[in-house]
Design a protein around this motif. Structure first.
Motif, PDB file in Angstrom:
ATOM      1  N   ARG A   1       2.037   2.600   2.708  1.00  0.00           N
ATOM      2  CA  ARG A   1       1.616   3.395   3.866  1.00  0.00           C
ATOM      3  C   ARG A   1       2.817   3.910   4.618  1.00  0.00           C
TER       4      ARG A   1
ATOM      5  N   SER B   1     -10.410   4.855  -2.302  1.00  0.00           N
ATOM      6  CA  SER B   1     -10.693   3.433  -2.129  1.00  0.00           C
ATOM      7  C   SER B   1     -11.268   2.849  -3.411  1.00  0.00           C
TER       8      SER B   1
ATOM      9  N   ASN C   1      -5.912  -0.006  -2.143  1.00  0.00           N
ATOM     10  CA  ASN C   1      -5.387   1.089  -2.961  1.00  0.00           C
ATOM     11  C   ASN C   1      -4.031   1.500  -2.401  1.00  0.00           C
TER      12      ASN C   1
ATOM     13  N   SER D   1      -8.373  -0.973   2.650  1.00  0.00           N
ATOM     14  CA  SER D   1      -8.779  -0.772   1.260  1.00  0.00           C
ATOM     15  C   SER D   1      -7.605  -1.061   0.318  1.00  0.00           C
TER      16      SER D   1
ATOM     17  N   LYS E   1       0.817  -1.211   0.000  1.00  0.00           N
ATOM     18  CA  LYS E   1       0.000   0.000   0.000  1.00  0.00           C
ATOM     19  C   LYS E   1       0.854   1.265   0.000  1.00  0.00           C
TER      20      LYS E   1
ATOM     21  N   GLU F   1     -16.311   3.120   3.267  1.00  0.00           N
ATOM     22  CA  GLU F   1     -15.780   2.235   4.294  1.00  0.00           C
ATOM     23  C   GLU F   1     -16.814   1.952   5.385  1.00  0.00           C
TER      24      GLU F   1
HETATM   25 MG    MG Z   1      -8.345   3.221   2.916  1.00  0.00          MG
END
Ligand code: MG
Ligand code: AMP
Length: 322
Positions: A59, A153, A147, A145, A57, A182
């Motif tokens: 992140r 998302s 993405n 999610s 992701k 979500e």
């Molecule tokens: Mg998300």
């Protein structure tokens, strides 16, 4: 859809669900449809698979993830339910409602998936493909999610591919998501609190509870005390970053080859692997706390790849607190 080698896109059917469950068991990453958005799934109990999920992701921080399970029984294996939480689960599961509850010590969700917290977010999704996958896999699946971090998302397999092609093992195409936003998150860490509005209306939840939900203090409202936020694990010990060697009275959290030291030492990854280090981060911080260490010297961790999220959490752990 034309996938590059590395990411298979399969229509949802018995064979693809079996293949997805097998991939999860091997630590793979599988994107699958839920009624809210497409989730990027990993075995919740496999810290290294969860670390690869964060990396896929992109992140920059480790946020705790939602554990998806097939039914309330399975949820009871990973979390303790209060009567009010049970009422909400009975009323709204399967559905777009996530409950944050005290985790069971033997619940099998990795420390990294929980970002070190004593609570676990759990949900039973209302989608036949998601439920079939969860049943076939037989354990909790974390699924933020599907993405890249910072992107919107995905509500179709094509959205997932445009973000994660080549970064995940398998995408199960189950068509468009019905809800498209979500899940609503309600925390039972204290008085029932709305942490995130989502696919289930607050009013519907309050009607079942018979009283209003409390309002969450969001990260945005309390940016000065990151270690104190309920959604962050904060070690009790003082934390000193970028240490070359521990000083008197400190325990050592090492990364890579460690200096010789007779005190308490935990190594995030002796071979300097960031995936392994991420998987060990929260359990090692907890173990250092449990050892009674009053201060922890942390060796420097490179800032590339997962190192960004590891350093984000270490910086929060080192932030001054009252
Ligand atoms: Mg998300
Ligand atoms: P997502 O990554 O979109 O699935 O969102 C997961 C959300 O659940 C994030 O906002 C997390 O901060 C929240 N969350 C997950 N676990 C917990 C927990 N134990 N306590 C509080 N919030 C949580």
């Amino acid at each position: 859809m034309n996938a590059e080698p590395g990411t298979r896109v399969l229509k949802a059917d018995d064979a693809s669900i079996k293949a997805a469950a097998a991939s999860l068991r091997l630590g793979g990453l599988v994107a699958f449809p839920t009624e809210t958005v497409y989730g990027l799934g990993a075995d919740a109990g496999n810290g290294e698979a969860v670390a690869r999920l964060y990396a896929a992701k992109g992140r920059p921080a480790f946020n705790p993830l939602i554990a998806h399970v097939a039914d309330i029984e399975a949820a009871r294996h990973i979390a303790f339910f209060y009567p009010d939480a049970q009422k909400l689960a009975d009323a709204f599961w399967p559905g777009p409602l996530t409950l944050v509850l005290p985790k069971r010590p033997d619940g099998g969700v990795s420390d990294l998936a929980l970002a070190g917290l004593d609570t676990v977010a759990v949900r039973v999704p209302d989608h036949p493909v998601a439920l079939a996958l969860l049943r076939a896999f037989g354990g909790p699946v974390v699924a933020p999610s599907a993405n890249r971090s910072g992107h919107v998302s995905p509500t179709s397999a094509a959205h997932v591919m445009s973000d994660l092609r080549g970064r995940v093992d398998l995408v199960i195409d189950g068509g468009a998501c019905a809800v498209g936003v979500e899940s609503t998150i309600v925390s039972f860490a204290g008085a029932p609190t709305l942490l995130r509005p989502g696919g289930l209306a607050r009013e519907a939840i309050e009607r079942v509870l018979g009283h209003p939900l409390a309002v969450a203090v969001t990260a945005e409202e309390a940016p000065l005390a990151p270690g104190m936020l309920a959604s962050h694990y904060a070690p009790k010990a003082r934390v000193r970053l970028d240490a070359e060697a521990p000083r008197d009275g400190e325990a050592l959290l090492a990364f890579g080859p460690a200096p010789s030291f007779s005190g308490t030492t935990f190594n995030l990854s002796p071979r300097g692997d960031l995936v392994e280090a991420a998987a060990n981060l929260f359990s090692h911080l907890r173990a250092l706390d449990a050892s009674g260490a009053k201060a922890i010297a942390v060796m420097s961790v490179p800032h590339e790849g997962l190192g960004e999220a590891i350093n984000d959490r270490l910086a929060r752990a080192a932030a001054p607190r009252n």
